[in-house]
Design an enzyme around this catalytic site. Structure first.
Site, PDB file in Angstrom:
ATOM      1  N   ASP A 166      29.968  34.385  -1.096  1.00 25.69           N
ATOM      2  CA  ASP A 166      31.109  34.544  -1.979  1.00 25.69           C
ATOM      3  C   ASP A 166      30.606  35.186  -3.273  1.00 25.69           C
ATOM      4  O   ASP A 166      29.454  35.007  -3.654  1.00 25.69           O
ATOM      5  CB  ASP A 166      31.725  33.166  -2.265  1.00 25.69           C
ATOM      6  CG  ASP A 166      32.981  33.258  -3.105  1.00 25.69           C
ATOM      7  OD1 ASP A 166      33.704  34.257  -2.960  1.00 25.69           O
ATOM      8  OD2 ASP A 166      33.227  32.340  -3.897  1.00 25.69           O
ATOM      9  N   THR A 175      32.159  35.063  -6.633  1.00 22.58           N
ATOM     10  CA  THR A 175      32.278  34.207  -7.806  1.00 22.58           C
ATOM     11  C   THR A 175      31.512  32.907  -7.587  1.00 22.58           C
ATOM     12  O   THR A 175      31.726  32.195  -6.609  1.00 22.58           O
ATOM     13  CB  THR A 175      33.758  33.886  -8.090  1.00 22.58           C
ATOM     14  OG1 THR A 175      34.477  35.109  -8.181  1.00 22.58           O
ATOM     15  CG2 THR A 175      33.903  33.121  -9.389  1.00 22.58           C
ATOM     16  N   ASP A 208      31.687  28.031  -3.236  1.00 20.38           N
ATOM     17  CA  ASP A 208      31.858  26.902  -4.143  1.00 20.38           C
ATOM     18  C   ASP A 208      33.311  26.477  -4.312  1.00 20.38           C
ATOM     19  O   ASP A 208      33.590  25.450  -4.921  1.00 20.38           O
ATOM     20  CB  ASP A 208      31.268  27.227  -5.522  1.00 20.38           C
ATOM     21  CG  ASP A 208      32.008  28.376  -6.212  1.00 20.38           C
ATOM     22  OD1 ASP A 208      32.789  29.078  -5.539  1.00 20.38           O
ATOM     23  OD2 ASP A 208      31.791  28.578  -7.415  1.00 20.38           O
TER      24      ASP A 208
END
Length: 812
Positions: free
Chosen positions: A303, A305, A539
């Protein structure tokens, strides 16, 4: 239900009510982590099948009165002690890290919201919920604001479920969007997911290719031990015609080396040491096979971010659009930020830039979700305001959309503030959108991200950047990190739904934006359908499904509780750069266990073969009338034979650095060296013994010289097998091999050790014959190694390549 009770529940329990429930045993009394207790660890390491076999043989040797020949009994103590110490160390590391990593639910008590550990929740507690929160106990919804719960971890149903006041929620599920609170109705072992969570978090060494391969090998060895053992017992007690004491010691000497006593131990130690080492880097391994699994990964889906970029953002600019005034725009942004009870990183940045809200009265709310890519609030006469992705809310051909794309192409994150013509909670929202401003947010690329990507590229591990952000913005970040394909990021809204077609796209592209949570999951499945071993890092709550389905799920410590719950590995320091160390640790475990397995299994093969050869010769003596043949070694001989060819070297090699890439086919590769080497050692040792054997009426000195002759041949070839296993050579491996040779020279030349271990190399003719047999065996083992490497298409290396620097130094 009375008004008083309603009011009590709105403010939560009082301190006195909490204490009363604890006294009544109504708390969530599940352990923080279901690791094995110290008592279980001791029991598991002491009461093993191998210890039982060695224990019986040890008692038999003691019965003969020869305590020295019972030295192998120290293996029972060593195996148990080392296993217990290492596993207890690993348990403590895991337990300490798990406490740091665990979700801390927010409960209302005495009218205040406080964070508590899951085990401190009591019956009737009011627990607040927001996006990404995991539900820790079963309960009933008391407040709901567009609350959506994902129960896929329990039911397998991926679609989020809308929850209203009075609906039931189950522990183990998590919040996708919206917010609210629920009252705890079942706590502790009564909660739905308590047993599942306990089982999932156990310290375990099973379900890995490495462990299953070793189990397969041990099963085969068990089948071989039965006939070999029975033949040895018959030969020593019946055929050899020796008195019971030497017959028993010979039988024990034949049986002890057949048991690969250190193989399982070394595997357990290697895993446990890996846990401790990774723990020092703030990496929580929730399932131990994940150490091995990540070493086998060939695709990492990352991912953007929070993984490639840091979590924190800041507002760098607010560009007013249309005829909106700057003050009105700032007031709307401040109101939206102030009214978000669970702000994400973007909204937190806006709140920091515009901390003073206008105090508008909110009349409707639409929380953010990964599916729709926007959130909003209605403020009556002050209007209906939206905050979300420009490429979702704007016409792609508009000037404002082009401006947003240009800004995003430089790696900035762009949000659109817009005004709608209807309440944000309307069924057809967002309706007609009037753009008000572009909010420009700066994301900082992690300083170690580029180095980490370069590491994976050098190891032939593909990287796929999968993000819910604008594709242009994602591509800009990927390009800044020199990721191949970052300059032409793919907008996931145009991706095919068919798995085969999606896999074709993934084969050629590396960077994807505007990826929905269900698409992340589909991408993982598509890659796995092509035979890839996939790791997923993330996250946010939008990563949970993909993390769950990936071969290895890696969550950031600062991520949502739901991501940490489903991941096998949690990076508590939030550093993407920790992953190469996890990969390296897995490679160390796999590569080194393969090495030491070669040593232990070679010993098992030559011991079984030697027992068969001596046993068959003994049976033949009864049939054909020639002199019976006893086993050539005393138990003390097989003990010292293993000291410096297997025991000490195997322990050092199992903990040494090893950067070889993990490959499948563990059993095949181990047996390709162990079988030919074991066969050569067994036959050469038997031939050397036949040359030196002086018959059943031989003197004690002649028997001692015959055993010494066979032992010299065995040790020579076994040390050479160690030299092969240690390749490619670096300085400390050369020292290790030289030390083993020197140790044996001392044992055979120092008068005290010669007397103590009953070694007699004084017969020059027999010793010369032993050396010749050993030299022939060395040549045969070396030739077998080169041939097997050639047949498997591998390049045999004597010394490391310049790129293999990780193996140059011994990691202590």
């Amino acid at each position: 239900m009375s008004t008083t009770v309603q009011a009590s529940r709105a403010t939560g329990l009082t301190t006195a009510e909490v204490e009363q429930r604890r006294r009544d045993g109504l708390s969530n009394d599940v352990p923080d982590r279901a690791s094995r207790s110290v008592r279980d660890i001791i029991r598991a390491n002491v009461f093993t099948r191998i210890n039982a076999i060695l224990g019986v043989l040890f008692i038999l040797v003691l019965a003969t009165g020869s305590i020295i020949d019972g030295m192998f009994g120290l293996l029972i103590v060593a195996n148990s002690a080392v296993g217990i110490i290492q596993e207890v160390r690993a348990k403590r590391t895991l337990d300490q890290l798990a406490i740091v990593s665990q979700a801390k639910p927010t409960v209302r008590r005495d009218g205040k919201a406080v964070d508590v550990a899951p085990r401190e929740v009591v019956l009737d507690d009011l627990i607040e919920l927001g996006p990404g929160d995991q539900i820790v106990v079963d309960g009933e919804v008391e407040e709901a604001s567009l609350l959506e719960i994902d129960e896929s971890l329990l039911t397998g149903e991926a679609d989020p479920i809308d929850k209203q006041i009075g609906d039931q929620v189950m522990s183990g599920s998590y919040v996708v969007s919206g917010g609210g609170c629920y009252r705890a109705t079942k706590v502790g072992k009564d909660a739905y997911a308590a047993k599942l969570a306990e089982e999932a978090s156990k310290f375990t060494l099973v379900k890995s290719e490495l462990r299953s391969g070793i189990d397969t090998i041990l099963k085969v060895i068990t089948y071989l031990l039965i006939p070999a053992g029975l033949l040895s017992i018959y030969n020593q007690l019946v055929s050899s015609k020796e008195s019971w004491r030497p017959a028993v010691t010979g039988m024990v000497a034949a049986l002890v080396p057949m048991v690969p006593e250190g193989l399982v131990l070394m595997t357990s130690v290697a895993f446990a040491v890996g846990v401790v080492r990774l723990g020092r880097r703030k990496c929580l391994v929730q399932e131990l096979p994940a150490i091995e699994g990540l070493a086998r990964v060939d695709v990492v889906c990352a991912d953007k971010t929070g993984t490639l970029t840091e979590n924190g953002m800041r507002v760098s600019d607010i560009k007013t659009l249309d005829s909106f005034e700057d003050n009105e725009v700032r007031q709307a942004l401040a109101a939206l930020a102030a009214d978000d009870p669970r702000p994400n990183a973007s909204v937190q940045a806006i709140a920091e830039a515009l901390p003073d809200g206008p105090g508008w009265q909110r009349t409707a709310v639409a929380p953010f979700s990964s599916a729709k890519k926007w959130s909003g609030c209605s403020y009556g006469e002050h209007g209906d305001w939206l905050l979300g992705a420009p490429d979702v809310l704007l016409d792609a051909h508009s000037d404002d959309a082009r401006m947003a794309e240009e800004l995003g192409s430089s790696g900035l994150r762009i949000l659109l503030l817009a005004r709608s013509d209807r309440p944000v909670d309307a069924a057809d929202a967002p309706g007609t959108v009037r753009p008000a401003a572009l909010v420009v947010l700066e994301q900082r690329v992690r300083p170690d991200a580029k180095e980490t990507l370069e590491y994976f590229a050098s190891q032939h591990v593909s990287i796929k950047v999968i993000s819910g952000d604008n594709a242009v913005s994602v591509g800009a970040v990927a390009s800044s990190l020199d990721l191949t394909g970052g300059d032409h990021a793919v907008d996931a809204r145009g991706l095919p739904e068919d798995r085969e077609q999606l896999a074709d796209v993934l084969d050629h592209e590396t960077t994807f934006g505007r990826v929905r949570p269900d698409q992340k999951r589909a991408m993982v499945a598509a890659l796995q359908s092509r035979g890839h071993t996939v790791a997923m890092t993330g996250d946010g709550v939008n990563d949970v499904l993909a993390l769950k389905d990936a071969d290895i799920g890696v969550a950031m410590g600062a991520g949502s509780p739901a991501t940490r719950a489903v991941a096998q590995i949690v990076l508590l320091d939030n550093k993407f750069a920790t992953l190469p160390y996890v990969v390296g640790e897995g490679r160390r475990v796999i590569g080194n266990i393969e090495r030491v397995s070669n040593l232990f299994l070679t010993k098992t093969v030559y011991s079984v073969l030697l027992a068969f050869l001596v046993g068959i010769a003994g049976v033949g003596s009864q049939i054909f009338g020639y002199d019976p043949i006893g086993y050539p070694f005393l138990p003390r001989h097989v003990t010292i034979a293993a000291w410096f060819t297997i025991g000490i070297p195997a322990f050092i090699l199992s903990l040494a650095p090893n950067n070889e890439r993990a490959r499948s086919g563990f059993v095949r590769r181990v047996m390709r060296l162990a079988i030919p080497s074991g066969v050569v050692i067994g036959i050469a040792t038997f031939v050397a013994y036949l040359i030196a054997y002086a018959g059943p009426e031989a003197s004690a000195q002649q028997k001692e010289q015959a055993g010494t002759t066979a032992l010299i041949t065995l040790i020579m070839i076994a040390v050479w097998v160690l030299a092969i296993v240690a390749r490619p050579y670096v300085w400390w491996k050369v020292v290790l091999i030289a030390t083993s040779v020197a140790a044996y020279l001392l044992l055979f030349t120092v008068p005290f050790t010669r007397e103590f271990f009953k070694l007699d190399p004084s017969n020059v003719a027999l010793t010369t014959a032993a050396v010749i047999c050993g030299a022939i065996g060395i040549v045969l083992v070396e030739v077998a190694w080169w041939i097997s490497a050639s047949l498997l298409g591998e390049k045999g290396q004597l010394f490391p390549t310049p790129a293999g620097g990780a193996d140059d130094e011994l990691d202590t």
